[in-house]
Design an enzyme around this catalytic site. Structure first.
Site, PDB file in Angstrom:
ATOM      1  CE  LYS A   1     107.764 -14.678 -22.911  1.00 12.03           C
ATOM      2  NZ  LYS A   1     107.052 -15.851 -23.482  1.00 12.03           N
TER       3      LYS A   1
ATOM      4  CG  ASP B   1     105.082 -11.767 -21.614  1.00 11.61           C
ATOM      5  OD1 ASP B   1     104.490 -12.399 -20.721  1.00 11.61           O
ATOM      6  OD2 ASP B   1     105.141 -12.149 -22.795  1.00 11.61           O
TER       7      ASP B   1
END
Length: 311
Positions: free
Chosen positions: A18, A145
């Protein structure tokens, strides 16, 4: 009666890295975490995790930075597998084979991607049949995350980042990532530097910016570039000054934007086109500014099971 150990076949799951298009950090909470408002985008750099029935729990790691990844009980993929096993009433052991392409300790959530992949792979091996919401709930217990790595795409993260909601986003974005040539950055160390820098400051509760949401709806990289933001960037640069040099060089070579990915030290460089990304990658390496670069597009899908290899 046939056991899972005898009948189940290995399952391989691929999960993405990401980049935080926006990362606003709020005050430190009572639980020790900071409140966050972030906009994640999943990009096409992946780790793969294969879960195979085994006589005992175990983990092995290959690929990029493999020597830097623990294979003991602290490995985040193994933590995820054991957490899921406990959540579903106890399961037979698995061995996890992790193959890495995502830089370790680079601010791109490689460990979280491994955890998300392990959850999905073990869910398939064990046939636990958890839905996305249930898996996301387990993911949130493991790391901030991890729920996003399951979801992928482009999404807003709140809380400590684990509360994820999709964002309406158009377009394909072309990225060049410059991992650190030295050691990675410890996320807790970067947050400690943030706290030190903001000591005595009334840090507001973070909120997503309307400007970024509008830019994502436009689908234009030129509109996205000026609104990319990261509250942790000054702290990452203070800990690793070379990061600032990479950012300056990338902008000089024609990048639309260059900034720290998450808590760093990876620098994310936004290009206008695929050809522009190639030119930037060549310029950064040929100039000696970067020893290593990785190109990718985003957004991409979250963790997903790969088809079984044909014999």
């Amino acid at each position: 009666m046939t056991s899972v150990l005898e009948s189940a076949t290995p399952v391989t799951v691929r999960a993405p890295a990401k980049v935080n298009l926006e990362l606003f950090v709020g005050p430190r909470r009572e639980d020790g975490y900071h409140g966050l408002s972030t906009v994640y985008q999943a990009v096409g750099i992946h780790d793969e995790v294969t879960a195979a029935p085994a006589g005992e729990w175990g983990c092995s790691v290959s690929g990029r930075d493999a020597d830097s990844v623990p294979t003991d009980e602290s490995n985040l993929a193994l933590v995820a597998a054991r957490t899921l096993a406990e959540r579903t009433g106890g399961q037979e052991p698995v061995h996890l084979s992790v193959h890495k392409d995502i830089p370790v300790a680079g601010g791109m959530a490689g460990g979280s991607a491994d955890a998300a992949a392990a959850l999905l792979a073990c869910d398939a091996v064990w046939g636990t049949g958890l839905g996305k919401d249930d898996l996301a709930e387990v993911a949130a217990q493991i790391g901030s995350d991890v729920p996003f790595a399951l979801r992928g795409g482009t999404a807003v993260g709140s809380g400590r980042g684990e509360l994820v909601a999709p964002v309406l986003a158009k377009g394909v974005y072309h990225w060049v990532f410059v991992p650190s040539a030295g050691e990675g950055l410890s996320t807790p160390a970067v947050y400690r530097a943030f706290d030190s820098r903001n000591e005595g400051v009334d840090v507001p509760d973070p909120q997503p910016s309307a400007a970024l949401m509008s830019a994502l709806r436009s689908g234009e990289a030129s509109e996205l570039a000026p609104v990319l933001d990261n509250d942790l960037q000054p702290d990452a640069i203070a800990l690793q000054p070379a990061i600032g040099e990479v950012i300056e060089a990338a902008m000089g070579f024609g990048a639309l934007a260059a900034f720290v990915s998450g808590s760093g030290p990876t620098v994310a460089v936004l290009a206008a086109t695929a050809e522009g990304a190639i030119d930037l990658a060549i310029s950064l390496t040929a100039s000696g500014v970067a020893a290593d670069v990785m190109r990718a597009t985003g957004p991409v899908h979250g963790a997903h099971v790969l088809p079984a290899a044909r014999l």
